[in-house]
Design a protein around this motif. Structure first.
Motif, mmCIF file in Angstrom:
data_model
loop_
_atom_site.group_PDB
_atom_site.id
_atom_site.type_symbol
_atom_site.label_atom_id
_atom_site.label_comp_id
_atom_site.label_asym_id
_atom_site.label_seq_id
_atom_site.Cartn_x
_atom_site.Cartn_y
_atom_site.Cartn_z
ATOM 1 N N UNK A 16 0.241 0.017 10.950
ATOM 2 C CA UNK A 16 0.199 -0.743 9.700
ATOM 3 C C UNK A 16 -0.620 0.059 8.717
ATOM 4 N N UNK A 17 -1.206 -0.598 7.756
ATOM 5 C CA UNK A 17 -1.940 0.114 6.724
ATOM 6 C C UNK A 17 -3.058 0.997 7.260
ATOM 7 N N UNK A 23 -2.887 7.707 19.637
ATOM 8 C CA UNK A 23 -2.675 9.139 19.844
ATOM 9 C C UNK A 23 -2.541 9.940 18.547
ATOM 10 N N UNK A 24 -2.440 9.289 17.402
ATOM 11 C CA UNK A 24 -2.096 9.992 16.158
ATOM 12 C C UNK A 24 -3.103 11.065 15.767
ATOM 13 N N UNK A 25 -4.375 10.746 15.771
ATOM 14 C CA UNK A 25 -5.369 11.736 15.345
ATOM 15 C C UNK A 25 -5.386 12.932 16.300
ATOM 16 N N UNK A 26 -5.287 12.688 17.590
ATOM 17 C CA UNK A 26 -5.265 13.782 18.571
ATOM 18 C C UNK A 26 -4.067 14.697 18.323
ATOM 19 N N UNK A 50 -3.757 1.465 -2.998
ATOM 20 C CA UNK A 50 -4.036 0.838 -1.702
ATOM 21 C C UNK A 50 -3.724 1.798 -0.559
ATOM 22 N N UNK A 51 -2.610 2.518 -0.652
ATOM 23 C CA UNK A 51 -2.272 3.466 0.410
ATOM 24 C C UNK A 51 -3.300 4.581 0.496
ATOM 25 N N UNK A 52 -3.767 5.084 -0.664
ATOM 26 C CA UNK A 52 -4.818 6.103 -0.647
ATOM 27 C C UNK A 52 -6.082 5.549 0.011
ATOM 28 N N UNK A 57 -9.729 5.439 4.586
ATOM 29 C CA UNK A 57 -10.387 4.596 5.598
ATOM 30 C C UNK A 57 -10.148 5.128 7.018
ATOM 31 N N UNK A 58 -8.959 5.628 7.292
ATOM 32 C CA UNK A 58 -8.654 6.127 8.639
ATOM 33 C C UNK A 58 -9.224 7.521 8.886
#
Length: 147
Positions: A16-17, A23-26, A50-52, A57-58
């Motif tokens: 989601x947002x 596993x994405x960051x790895x 908002x997407x930025x 945030x991630x």
């Protein structure tokens, strides 16, 4: 020879947002270590700012060499991203969970396309109009086996 990978955001790298898949960051870290240039083209249905914010945030912005956040996905936006990566369509893979957007555009640009065939859009099957993706994968984690 593939030199770069352009990712979609929601459904590809995140649930989601702001909820990255575990596993994405790895995967992003490992692909950068292996020398791939990474891009992101994200459709911002709830607004570009908002997407930025979601991306900040991630903490994943640092892994990308080019990021495009737009209210619509077009071939021109992908071409801008490819140009910023210093690549060509022939050396770029587009990874997306939507056949009707990223995969279809990638096919029209002659990029290799990897369709994540799980998730809420897995019912959107390839058609004659969208073209068949180069590869069908279950998650971006599969990229570590392919590349």
């Amino acid at each position: 020879m593939i030199q770069g990978i352009i990712f979609d955001w929601a459904g590809t790298l995140s649930q989601g947002s702001r909820n990255l898949f575990p596993h994405s960051e790895r995967v992003l870290i490992e692909l950068r270590k292996r020398g791939y240039k990474l891009g992101l083209v994200s459709l911002a249905g709830h607004g570009n700012e908002k997407r930025w914010e979601d991306l900040r945030e991630t903490g994943v912005i640092k892994y990308f060499d080019s990021i495009k956040v737009e209210s619509t996905k077009t071939a021109e936006i992908y071409l801008e991203c490819i140009k910023e990566l210093g690549l060509t369509t022939e050396t770029t893979v587009i990874v997306d969970d939507r056949v009707l957007r990223g995969i279809s555009i990638g096919k029209k640009l002659s990029c290799q396309t990897y369709w994540i065939q799980t998730g809420p859009y897995s019912h959107e099957l390839p058609t004659k109009e969208t073209g068949e993706p180069t590869k069908r994968i279950n998650s971006v984690e599969d990229l570590l086996i392919i590349f």
